[in-house]
Design a protein around this motif. Sequence first.
Motif, PDB file in Angstrom:
ATOM      1  N   CYS A 293       0.376  -0.338   1.988  1.00  0.00           N
ATOM      2  CA  CYS A 293       0.943  -0.231   1.434  1.00  0.00           C
ATOM      3  C   CYS A 293       1.141   1.421   0.156  1.00  0.00           C
ATOM      4  N   LEU A 294      -0.262   1.367   0.362  1.00  0.00           N
ATOM      5  CA  LEU A 294      -0.663   2.807  -0.666  1.00  0.00           C
ATOM      6  C   LEU A 294       0.150   4.655   0.061  1.00  0.00           C
TER       7      LEU A 294
ATOM      8  N   CYS B 210       7.347   0.608  -0.559  1.00  0.00           N
ATOM      9  CA  CYS B 210       6.221   0.516  -1.980  1.00  0.00           C
ATOM     10  C   CYS B 210       6.979   1.822  -2.439  1.00  0.00           C
TER      11      CYS B 210
ATOM     12  N   TYR C 195       2.018   6.766  -0.878  1.00  0.00           N
ATOM     13  CA  TYR C 195       1.976   8.144  -0.304  1.00  0.00           C
ATOM     14  C   TYR C 195       2.928   9.439   0.164  1.00  0.00           C
TER      15      TYR C 195
ATOM     16  N   MET D 196      -3.141   4.043  -8.368  1.00  0.00           N
ATOM     17  CA  MET D 196      -2.560   2.953  -8.247  1.00  0.00           C
ATOM     18  C   MET D 196      -3.685   2.424  -7.576  1.00  0.00           C
ATOM     19  N   ASP D 197      -5.153   3.060  -7.146  1.00  0.00           N
ATOM     20  CA  ASP D 197      -6.144   2.402  -6.850  1.00  0.00           C
ATOM     21  C   ASP D 197      -6.861   1.887  -7.303  1.00  0.00           C
TER      22      ASP D 197
ATOM     23  N   THR E  13      -1.963   7.950  -5.842  1.00  0.00           N
ATOM     24  CA  THR E  13      -2.107   6.949  -4.968  1.00  0.00           C
ATOM     25  C   THR E  13      -4.287   6.207  -5.440  1.00  0.00           C
TER      26      THR E  13
ATOM     27  N   TYR F 241      -2.813  -3.816   1.498  1.00  0.00           N
ATOM     28  CA  TYR F 241      -2.522  -2.901   0.503  1.00  0.00           C
ATOM     29  C   TYR F 241      -2.836  -0.976   0.951  1.00  0.00           C
TER      30      TYR F 241
END
Length: 311
Positions: free
Chosen positions: A97-98, A179, A102, A163-164, A160, A94
């Motif tokens: 991916c972020l 991603c 970014y 998305m979190d 980012t 996870y």
Amino acid sequence: MVRGNVTRTSEFFLLGLSGMPEHQPVLFSLFLFMYLVTMVGNMLIILAISSSTTLHSPMYFFIASLSCVDICFTSVTIPKMLINIQTHRQSISYVGCLTQMYFLILFLELDNVLLAVMAYDRFVAICQPLRYTTIMSPQFCITLVSVALLVTNIYPLVHTLLMDTLSFCAHVRIHHIFCELYALLKLSCSDIHTNELVVYTLGSVLFVIPFFFISLSYMHIFSAILRLHSSQSKLKAFSTCSSHLAVVSLFYGALFGVYLRPSSSYTIEDSVATVLYAVVAPMLNPFIYSLRNKDMKGALRSLLGWGQLSS
């Protein structure tokens, strides 16, 4: 509206361009080849520009900067995909991916802004040639790139963080080689209207405005070229812009084809289109800038020792 089972996922699965096992060796060879060509081509451009005093000018400084960004751009995506194919594992964490998302957005923005800066450089060179060395001073060029690097961190950071805050359905399979923003938004079970609003507001400022700036610069450039009396002068002036125009066309053609639509309409075919700006464009840029430029070709021959061999 919530869709499916919600979970706080710890990893995603990158399915790539094809889920058929017999296609994986071909894809591995193809993307490895493109990655090596991208790395070698852009490194040669950087080394040729840094080693040749005749290329120590604003235009080549920006070309070298673009090559650096293209190296980083492809290095964020292709190595992970190659590792997944080789190990037969499709997972990416996870956080990984972020982080990948970014840096993808960051380097995509940098490409975008650098293309606009290069258009301004051509505008000054053709429309205000007597003031070129004064306006495009080394300090000004370095400042432009530094400011671009700082400003372009805003957009990926906002996305980012947003998305979190999202939750994802139990089905966290990404039909992509990396991603990508829209691919992730489509997997979310949360309300993504805020994310899409950021795409169309802040994204428009940082992506569409540079495109219009490029268009405006070339309107003035073409107007200045048409006012030239000699056809040879017109051809020479246009030749200094042709490489940049080719790169701009390739970059924005794929970019606008994917991102000027809602994320809900994102399809697997769009993942192929994103490969154009994320993989193919960085690979072709060195060839576009070198094949039509005598000074660049001369610097590359000198760097590789071809000039000495031919003499």
